[in-house]
Scaffold this motif. Structure first.
Motif, PDB file in Angstrom:
ATOM      1  N   GLY A   1      37.716  44.715  24.203  1.00 19.69           N
ATOM      2  CA  GLY A   1      37.885  46.201  24.411  1.00 19.69           C
ATOM      3  C   GLY A   1      37.548  46.794  25.843  1.00 19.69           C
ATOM      4  O   GLY A   1      38.440  47.693  26.524  1.00 19.69           O
ATOM      5  N   CYS A   2      36.847  46.197  26.455  1.00 21.21           N
ATOM      6  CA  CYS A   2      36.251  46.689  27.758  1.00 21.21           C
ATOM      7  C   CYS A   2      37.267  45.888  28.807  1.00 21.21           C
ATOM      8  O   CYS A   2      37.576  46.876  29.645  1.00 21.21           O
ATOM      9  CB  CYS A   2      34.958  46.101  28.175  1.00 21.21           C
ATOM     10  SG  CYS A   2      34.448  46.634  29.904  1.00 21.21           S
ATOM     11  N   SER A   3      37.612  44.766  28.570  1.00 22.29           N
ATOM     12  CA  SER A   3      38.662  44.276  29.482  1.00 22.29           C
ATOM     13  C   SER A   3      39.990  45.044  29.422  1.00 22.29           C
ATOM     14  O   SER A   3      40.661  45.102  30.531  1.00 22.29           O
ATOM     15  CB  SER A   3      38.817  42.763  29.087  1.00 22.29           C
ATOM     16  OG  SER A   3      39.497  42.217  30.306  1.00 22.29           O
ATOM     17  N   MET A   4      40.233  45.246  28.188  1.00 24.68           N
ATOM     18  CA  MET A   4      41.684  45.936  28.129  1.00 24.68           C
ATOM     19  C   MET A   4      41.555  47.402  28.644  1.00 24.68           C
ATOM     20  O   MET A   4      42.638  47.784  29.145  1.00 24.68           O
ATOM     21  CB  MET A   4      42.226  45.915  26.640  1.00 24.68           C
ATOM     22  CG  MET A   4      43.304  46.594  26.369  1.00 24.68           C
ATOM     23  SD  MET A   4      44.898  45.892  27.043  1.00 24.68           S
ATOM     24  CE  MET A   4      46.091  47.033  26.385  1.00 24.68           C
ATOM     25  N   LEU A   5      40.666  48.057  28.516  1.00 28.18           N
ATOM     26  CA  LEU A   5      40.500  49.349  29.225  1.00 28.18           C
ATOM     27  C   LEU A   5      40.520  49.090  30.803  1.00 28.18           C
ATOM     28  O   LEU A   5      41.194  50.045  31.250  1.00 28.18           O
ATOM     29  CB  LEU A   5      39.126  49.922  28.795  1.00 28.18           C
ATOM     30  CG  LEU A   5      38.894  51.323  29.499  1.00 28.18           C
ATOM     31  CD1 LEU A   5      39.761  52.507  28.579  1.00 28.18           C
ATOM     32  CD2 LEU A   5      37.359  51.836  29.136  1.00 28.18           C
ATOM     33  N   GLY A   6      40.161  48.078  31.315  1.00 31.20           N
ATOM     34  CA  GLY A   6      40.256  47.810  32.582  1.00 31.20           C
ATOM     35  C   GLY A   6      41.771  47.646  33.225  1.00 31.20           C
ATOM     36  O   GLY A   6      41.902  47.917  34.252  1.00 31.20           O
ATOM     37  N   ASN A   7      42.582  47.060  32.207  1.00 34.81           N
ATOM     38  CA  ASN A   7      44.027  47.040  32.343  1.00 34.81           C
ATOM     39  C   ASN A   7      44.579  48.495  32.280  1.00 34.81           C
ATOM     40  O   ASN A   7      45.600  48.673  33.065  1.00 34.81           O
ATOM     41  CB  ASN A   7      44.834  46.388  31.663  1.00 34.81           C
ATOM     42  CG  ASN A   7      44.497  44.868  31.834  1.00 34.81           C
ATOM     43  OD1 ASN A   7      44.844  44.345  32.446  1.00 34.81           O
ATOM     44  ND2 ASN A   7      43.602  44.378  31.078  1.00 34.81           N
ATOM     45  N   LEU A   8      44.182  49.436  31.573  1.00 32.93           N
ATOM     46  CA  LEU A   8      44.745  50.586  31.288  1.00 32.93           C
ATOM     47  C   LEU A   8      44.166  51.730  32.340  1.00 32.93           C
ATOM     48  O   LEU A   8      45.235  52.680  32.509  1.00 32.93           O
ATOM     49  CB  LEU A   8      44.441  51.051  29.942  1.00 32.93           C
ATOM     50  CG  LEU A   8      44.968  50.001  28.603  1.00 32.93           C
ATOM     51  CD1 LEU A   8      44.507  50.678  27.337  1.00 32.93           C
ATOM     52  CD2 LEU A   8      46.406  50.150  28.736  1.00 32.93           C
ATOM     53  N   GLU A   9      43.033  51.545  32.605  1.00 32.95           N
ATOM     54  CA  GLU A   9      42.611  52.642  33.417  1.00 32.95           C
ATOM     55  C   GLU A   9      41.530  51.948  34.445  1.00 32.95           C
ATOM     56  O   GLU A   9      40.659  52.014  34.665  1.00 32.95           O
ATOM     57  CB  GLU A   9      41.356  53.363  32.539  1.00 32.95           C
ATOM     58  CG  GLU A   9      42.334  54.255  31.637  1.00 32.95           C
ATOM     59  CD  GLU A   9      41.314  54.977  30.475  1.00 32.95           C
ATOM     60  OE1 GLU A   9      40.018  55.248  30.767  1.00 32.95           O
ATOM     61  OE2 GLU A   9      41.766  55.510  29.526  1.00 32.95           O
ATOM     62  N   THR A  10      42.482  51.195  35.345  1.00 34.52           N
ATOM     63  CA  THR A  10      41.930  50.463  36.489  1.00 34.52           C
ATOM     64  C   THR A  10      41.215  51.249  37.419  1.00 34.52           C
ATOM     65  O   THR A  10      41.708  52.136  37.728  1.00 34.52           O
ATOM     66  CB  THR A  10      43.001  49.412  36.878  1.00 34.52           C
ATOM     67  OG1 THR A  10      43.990  48.812  36.221  1.00 34.52           O
ATOM     68  CG2 THR A  10      42.516  48.515  37.978  1.00 34.52           C
ATOM     69  N   GLU A  11      40.113  50.618  37.876  1.00 31.37           N
ATOM     70  CA  GLU A  11      39.249  51.233  38.786  1.00 31.37           C
ATOM     71  C   GLU A  11      39.891  51.042  40.267  1.00 31.37           C
ATOM     72  O   GLU A  11      39.817  49.598  40.721  1.00 31.37           O
ATOM     73  CB  GLU A  11      37.766  50.835  39.009  1.00 31.37           C
ATOM     74  CG  GLU A  11      36.962  51.549  39.965  1.00 31.37           C
ATOM     75  CD  GLU A  11      35.600  50.838  40.170  1.00 31.37           C
ATOM     76  OE1 GLU A  11      34.728  51.561  40.396  1.00 31.37           O
ATOM     77  OE2 GLU A  11      35.547  49.767  40.026  1.00 31.37           O
ATOM     78  N   GLN A  12      40.647  51.872  40.827  1.00 29.41           N
ATOM     79  CA  GLN A  12      41.459  51.606  42.203  1.00 29.41           C
ATOM     80  C   GLN A  12      40.627  51.602  43.145  1.00 29.41           C
ATOM     81  O   GLN A  12      40.950  51.146  44.221  1.00 29.41           O
ATOM     82  CB  GLN A  12      42.788  52.562  42.310  1.00 29.41           C
ATOM     83  CG  GLN A  12      43.581  52.654  40.857  1.00 29.41           C
ATOM     84  CD  GLN A  12      44.368  51.344  40.958  1.00 29.41           C
ATOM     85  OE1 GLN A  12      44.418  50.564  41.900  1.00 29.41           O
ATOM     86  NE2 GLN A  12      45.141  51.662  39.497  1.00 29.41           N
ATOM     87  N   SER A  13      39.492  52.525  43.417  1.00 31.78           N
ATOM     88  CA  SER A  13      38.620  52.676  44.462  1.00 31.78           C
ATOM     89  C   SER A  13      37.325  52.916  43.835  1.00 31.78           C
ATOM     90  O   SER A  13      37.012  53.209  42.682  1.00 31.78           O
ATOM     91  CB  SER A  13      39.196  53.764  45.367  1.00 31.78           C
ATOM     92  OG  SER A  13      38.409  54.792  45.478  1.00 31.78           O
ATOM     93  N   PHE A  14      36.277  52.494  44.698  1.00 34.79           N
ATOM     94  CA  PHE A  14      34.925  52.853  44.137  1.00 34.79           C
ATOM     95  C   PHE A  14      34.585  54.342  44.171  1.00 34.79           C
ATOM     96  O   PHE A  14      33.688  54.556  43.422  1.00 34.79           O
ATOM     97  CB  PHE A  14      33.996  52.168  45.256  1.00 34.79           C
ATOM     98  CG  PHE A  14      33.956  50.761  44.892  1.00 34.79           C
ATOM     99  CD1 PHE A  14      34.500  50.034  44.115  1.00 34.79           C
ATOM    100  CD2 PHE A  14      33.051  49.802  46.139  1.00 34.79           C
ATOM    101  CE1 PHE A  14      34.777  48.710  44.145  1.00 34.79           C
ATOM    102  CE2 PHE A  14      33.011  48.262  46.112  1.00 34.79           C
ATOM    103  CZ  PHE A  14      33.830  47.839  45.048  1.00 34.79           C
ATOM    104  N   ASP A  15      35.415  55.129  44.630  1.00 35.47           N
ATOM    105  CA  ASP A  15      35.198  56.480  44.581  1.00 35.47           C
ATOM    106  C   ASP A  15      35.504  56.927  43.233  1.00 35.47           C
ATOM    107  O   ASP A  15      34.867  58.035  42.648  1.00 35.47           O
ATOM    108  CB  ASP A  15      36.488  57.237  45.387  1.00 35.47           C
ATOM    109  CG  ASP A  15      36.146  57.270  46.685  1.00 35.47           C
ATOM    110  OD1 ASP A  15      35.065  56.752  47.038  1.00 35.47           O
ATOM    111  OD2 ASP A  15      37.174  57.422  47.662  1.00 35.47           O
ATOM    112  N   GLU A  16      36.221  56.133  42.325  1.00 34.48           N
ATOM    113  CA  GLU A  16      36.415  56.540  40.914  1.00 34.48           C
ATOM    114  C   GLU A  16      35.186  55.973  39.965  1.00 34.48           C
ATOM    115  O   GLU A  16      35.476  56.043  38.873  1.00 34.48           O
ATOM    116  CB  GLU A  16      37.614  55.864  40.381  1.00 34.48           C
ATOM    117  CG  GLU A  16      38.934  56.412  41.278  1.00 34.48           C
ATOM    118  CD  GLU A  16      40.203  55.675  40.987  1.00 34.48           C
ATOM    119  OE1 GLU A  16      41.198  55.608  41.591  1.00 34.48           O
ATOM    120  OE2 GLU A  16      40.130  54.495  40.002  1.00 34.48           O
TER     121      GLU A  16
END
Ligand SMILES: CC(=O)SCCNC(=O)CCNC(=O)[C@H](O)C(C)(C)COP(=O)(O)OP(=O)(O)OC[C@H]1O[C@@H](n2cnc3c(N)ncnc32)[C@H](O)[C@@H]1OP(=O)(O)O
Ligand SMILES: O=C([O-])CC(=O)C(=O)O
Length: 381
Positions: free
Chosen positions: A108-123
């Protein structure tokens, strides 16, 4: 425990990097006087009695206690982030009912990373809050779909707290005030614990400048093992296997004679007690009285007595969590995912700390292989 019965100081050396300083943290101290636990200077007893989990998560992640307005808006913010993306629901629906719920959390956590990827550490704060809000929805959506054939709507729960939200999704009704309070205290107890194995995993991953979902996914996999977070489920299986305290004593003596590991006892750092145990034990006793239980709590107490008498081993945070969760009607297989729902606050606070002052974590090894080896061509081996 009387002072005279105290063990000698725990030997911190040898394998497993025990006792070696592997970095710095301002987040917590563990076992500094052999037994204490503080988060950013606040004693765990005080936090478990006076704070709510969201307040503790804020303390860990933002560096200070929130005032009333900050806490209220933080809870409202997390509440507004509970909606599962459709693509994540689709993935959760594919996972078999027999799967281990920690594997569901990991996926679940890994899939979330595909859908709402952290593009920069500001996020990072946005992504962290989303994980805090969404992990209870992930586990409950999968559990209710695969076990009850029901598609729940996690965003529809009106519970203000993460503890209340989880119990509402699981049981399809608002929890009693007692259950919500105990789960909230439990989330506080599990939130943070310095350089334990799963947190260290998250920090190693962060040190390569990887994304936040990778750090948490790796940490979930590390927490899953029975020597770490998985011990609360193993402890439940142990106490459930006995009918009476006398039978528990007999069973434990046999296990100790066989040199079995008894899950829920011992600790890598604490030498004479785990301060979280007294707190969850009190709650377990209250829940046992509330439920009219005359078996599991007494069996647990006898196990504690026998292990101290025979081995000077004490209950860690996991042991009385088993009976406490059981009395609240939580299925055993969901015990360790609750640990994830809480520890994600500590893991991600460590990731932020690592990123703020980073150097890639890369220790050395003592080589124990052959001095030099002679090459033999494939056809001649
Ligand atoms: C939230 C958490 O993650 S808390 C930890 C949850 N894990 C468990 O409850 C699993 C059971 N406990 C254990 O396996 C261990 O106590 C650990 C992994 C927590 C710590 O491991 P270590 O730091 O290596 O333990 P430690 O150095 O204190 O061990 C000393 C001796 O006690 C024994 N011992 C430690 N814990 C236990 C136990 N639960 N049951 C039986 N014997 C034990 C060890 O085998 C060792 O014996 P040895 O010297 O003959 O090899
Ligand atoms: O500190 C450890 O080694 C394990 C532990 O108790 C935790 O992570 O809560």
């Amino acid at each position: 425990m009387k002072m005279a019965e105290k063990k000698t100081e725990k030997k911190l050396g040898g394998a497993g990097l025990r006792g070696q300083v592997a970095g710095q943290t301002a987040l917590s101290t563990v076992g500094q006087a052999g037994h204490g636990l503080t988060y950013r200077g606040f004693d765990i007893e005080t936090l478990a009695e006076k704070a709510c989990f969201e307040e503790v998560a804020y303390l860990l992640l933002r560096g200070h206690l929130p005032n009333r307005t900050q806490l209220s808006s933080y809870r409202t913010r997390l509440k507004g982030m509970r909606k599962l993306p459709e693509a994540l629901k689709t993935v959760l629906e594919q996972i078999p009912a027999e799967s281990h719920p920690m594997d569901v959390m990991r996926t679940g956590c890994s899939m979330l990373g595909n859908l709402e990827t952290e593009q920069s550490f500001d996020e990072q704060d946005e992504r962290i809050d989303r994980m805090l809000a969404l992990l209870p929805s992930i586990i409950c959506y999968w559990y209710r779909f695969s076990h009850d054939g029901i598609r729940i709507d996690p965003a529809a729960s009106s519970a203000d707290s993460i503890a209340g939200h989880f119990l509402t999704l699981l049981h399809d009704k608002a929890p009693s005030a007692l259950f919500e309070r105990v789960l909230d205290a439990s989330l506080i107890l599990y939130a943070e614990h310095e350089f334990n194995a799963s947190t260290f995993t998250a920090r190693v991953c962060a040190s390569t400048l990887s994304d936040i979902h990778s750090c948490v996914t790796g940490a979930i996999g590390t927490l899953r093992g029975p020597l770490h977070g998985g011990a609360n489920e193993a402890a439940m299986e142990l106490i459930e296997s006995f009918q009476t305290p006398d039978q528990a004593e007999e069973g434990l003596m046999q296990m100790l004679a066989r040199k079995d590991k008894i899950m829920g006892f011992g600790h890598a750092v604490y030498s004479d007690c785990d301060p979280r145990n007294a707190i969850i034990k009190r709650w377990s006793e209250k829940l046992a009285k509330d439920a009219g239980d005359e078996r599991l709590y007494d069996i647990s107490v006898r196990c504690e007595e026998v292990m101290w008498r025979e081995k000077k081993l004490f209950c860690n945070a996991d042991f009385f969590h088993a009976s406490a969760y059981h009395f609240m009607g939580i299925p055993t297989k969901l015990f360790t995912p609750i640990f994830v729902m809480s520890r994600v606050s500590g893991w991600t606070a460590h990731v932020k700390e690592q990123r703020a002052n980073n150097r890639i974590i890369r220790p050395s090894a003592d080589y124990t292989g052959p001095e030099s080896a002679e090459w033999v061509d494939l056809d001649n081996r």
